[in-house]
Design a protein around this motif. Structure first.
Motif, mmCIF file in Angstrom:
data_model
loop_
_atom_site.group_PDB
_atom_site.id
_atom_site.type_symbol
_atom_site.label_atom_id
_atom_site.label_comp_id
_atom_site.label_asym_id
_atom_site.label_seq_id
_atom_site.Cartn_x
_atom_site.Cartn_y
_atom_site.Cartn_z
ATOM 1 N N GLN A 227 0.841 -1.075 -0.109
ATOM 2 C CA GLN A 227 -0.027 -0.019 0.023
ATOM 3 C C GLN A 227 0.821 1.233 0.001
ATOM 4 O O GLN A 227 0.572 2.212 -0.911
ATOM 5 N N THR B 60 2.219 2.300 -3.634
ATOM 6 C CA THR B 60 1.236 2.322 -4.873
ATOM 7 C C THR B 60 1.604 3.438 -5.499
ATOM 8 O O THR B 60 0.805 3.777 -6.669
ATOM 9 N N PHE C 14 2.485 2.835 -8.903
ATOM 10 C CA PHE C 14 1.206 2.487 -10.080
ATOM 11 C C PHE C 14 0.435 3.486 -10.363
ATOM 12 O O PHE C 14 0.064 3.709 -11.526
ATOM 13 N N THR C 15 -0.031 4.416 -9.329
ATOM 14 C CA THR C 15 -1.110 5.376 -9.652
ATOM 15 C C THR C 15 -0.443 6.533 -10.581
ATOM 16 O O THR C 15 -0.898 7.334 -11.462
ATOM 17 N N LEU D 106 -7.267 3.936 -6.036
ATOM 18 C CA LEU D 106 -7.242 2.847 -5.346
ATOM 19 C C LEU D 106 -7.868 3.178 -3.710
ATOM 20 O O LEU D 106 -7.666 4.049 -3.277
ATOM 21 N N TRP E 235 -8.603 1.247 -0.354
ATOM 22 C CA TRP E 235 -8.253 0.040 0.252
ATOM 23 C C TRP E 235 -9.058 -0.345 1.467
ATOM 24 O O TRP E 235 -9.501 0.637 2.377
ATOM 25 N N PHE F 298 -3.631 -3.614 -12.031
ATOM 26 C CA PHE F 298 -3.239 -3.567 -10.819
ATOM 27 C C PHE F 298 -2.532 -4.833 -10.144
ATOM 28 O O PHE F 298 -1.525 -4.841 -9.525
ATOM 29 N N TRP G 151 0.755 -5.280 -11.820
ATOM 30 C CA TRP G 151 1.781 -4.237 -11.112
ATOM 31 C C TRP G 151 2.128 -5.026 -9.720
ATOM 32 O O TRP G 151 3.457 -5.219 -9.723
ATOM 33 N N ALA G 152 1.219 -5.343 -9.010
ATOM 34 C CA ALA G 152 1.526 -5.879 -7.749
ATOM 35 C C ALA G 152 2.256 -7.112 -7.433
ATOM 36 O O ALA G 152 2.773 -7.484 -6.349
ATOM 37 N N TYR H 141 7.907 -5.225 -9.468
ATOM 38 C CA TYR H 141 7.288 -4.710 -8.003
ATOM 39 C C TYR H 141 8.348 -5.253 -7.199
ATOM 40 O O TYR H 141 8.943 -4.638 -6.390
#
Length: 437
Positions: A39, A42, A45-46, A54, A56, A318, A321-322, A327
């Motif tokens: 988290q 991220t 990613f964004t 996102l 959570w 997502f 990516w994770a 990553y």
């Protein structure tokens, strides 16, 4: 149409297009260290996906399982990305509850996933969840306390050697407990450990006719030894301790040994979090004296997408990516290679930098590759499993049995009564579910 009206219409159209383009993904996840770290990272990613927001929902393990299971079974649509285990994936995929992860973004490299992990997340050759981290289980112990107590813990210890070491390392006057084990009730909490331990002691959940086996001598031996070790050498209030609580105790220097998921190794050796980071040794999950086998444990926390979601494309971005190699490199760049999510990719265990930074890497991959889900114990079984049993009813039954064993640990009932209750409730639920099928 006037120029003013035309411009206004164009502006409204642009705003509508932007609103449609922006997607909010609600992600349900567990409050484990690796997920919390994700988290925090991220922004990476964004930044590359500005049209995706996102949201959570981070929950304690037992609560997460309950809410996610209820939501997907009722098609509630509350979550766009689910954090689920390898127990749920094949069951839910066969129910048609999960979207297959086909057409993942270019460069994802699904072929790099460890076969032992990927096979458990696939049905008919299709991947239905992407592994974020994978684990088996092992012994983590304080090398300084073992040396002080004159204890040698072999690479493949038996339960007698573990109990003897726990006795010698216990120093309750200084709040040092020889052994820390899960006691919190839950099919994925205390019953994960106790199922693996029982399998290592030649016990099984069911015989070939699906009759529960809690009235067997093997289960009595398992529960008796567990309670003896915890009552004599474990911390107070152990019936409330799960993975996170025992992790905290070990990091504070209060456990001589902790037998749990291999993923914990990166946290107990983190000098920013652990007071004993440079004093940790490792051994394989214990077995029964004179027996070559050991308790099977294979788990992965995975990201999956509910079937029928209207946000599949964004969710796949997502998830990819994770759980990607990039990553892993991002974590290494920010936190060091020791912190890289373990147990999912072959390339990680071929990486010299990771192996140099993670002294637990070799034992982790050995433990994962050694699991045989079809033969978790020396006796013949009708189920596939490790620290769980791959039937839909196991969630409810496992938690109910876990409550009985947690009560025995808290001194509220005897081992014999807990086993008798476990036998009766499991038999009742299995008959209600129509086994054998």
């Amino acid at each position: 149409m006037s120029r003013t009206l035309l411009l206004g219409a164009v502006s409204l159209l642009a705003l509508g297009t932007y609103a449609q383009a922006e997607t909010t993904l609600t992600i349900a996840t567990v409050n484990n260290g690796d997920m919390i770290r994700m988290q925090k990272l991220t922004d990476d990613f964004t930044k590359n996906n500005p049209d995706i927001k996102l949201d959570w929902v981070t929950l304690e393990e037992n609560v997460l399982r309950q809410r996610v299971t209820t939501d997907i079974a009722t098609k509630g649509g509350q979550y766009d990305v689910l954090t689920i285990g390898n127990y749920e994936v094949p069951i839910w995929a066969k129910q048609g509850w999960l979207a297959p992860l086909e057409g993942m973004p270019e460069g994802y490299d699904a072929g790099d996933l460890l076969p032992a992990i990927a096979n458990g997340l696939s049905v008919d050759g299709k991947l239905y969840a992407a592994p974020f981290y994978g684990e088996s289980a092992m012994v983590m112990y304080r090398t300084d306390l073992a040396e002080k107590a004159g204890v040698t813990i072999p690479d493949t210890p038996n339960w007698g050697q573990i109990e003897e070491a726990a006795a010698k390392m216990t120093d309750k006057d200084n709040e040092v407990y020889g052994i820390c084990l899960r006691g919190k009730a839950g099919w994925g909490e205390n019953m994960a450990f106790l199922t693996a331990m029982a399998h290592s002691m030649d016990a099984r959940w069911f015989d070939m006719d699906w009759k529960p086996q809690f009235d067997s001598p093997e289960w009595k031996e398992t529960l008796t030894k567990y309670l003896d070790m915890m009552n004599k050498y474990g911390p107070p209030g152990a019936s409330s301790n799960g993975f996170n609580e025992n992790l905290s105790l070990f990091q504070q220097g209060k456990c001589g040994m902790w037998i749990d998921a291999t993923v914990a190794a990166s946290f107990v050796t983190d000098p920013k979090e652990s007071t004993v980071a440079d004093k940790v040794g490792y051994a394989q999950f214990p077995n029964k004296a004179g027996k070559e086998g050991r308790g099977e444990w294979l788990w992965s926390w995975n990201l999956a997408i509910p079937a029928g979601s209207n946000k599949v494309d964004a969710a796949k971005k997502f998830v990819a990516w994770a759980t990607s190699k990039d990553y892993t490199k991002l974590v290494a760049e920010k936190e060091g290679w020791r912190a890289a999510p373990p147990g999912t990719r072959t390339s990680l265990y071929d990486n010299a930098d990771y192996k140099a930074a993670a002294p637990f890497a070799e034992k982790t991959i050995k433990a994962i590759n050694g699991v045989d889900l079809a033969h978790p114990t020396s006796q013949e079984v009708p189920y596939i499993g490790s620290q769980w049993v791959a039937i839909p009813e196991f969630q409810g039954i496992g938690t109910a049995v876990g409550q009985q064993f947690s009560a025995a640990l808290a001194g509220q009932t005897s081992a014999d009564q807990a086993l008798q209750n476990a036998q009766q409730l499991t038999n009742r639920e299995m008959q209600k579910a129509g086994y054998p099928k």
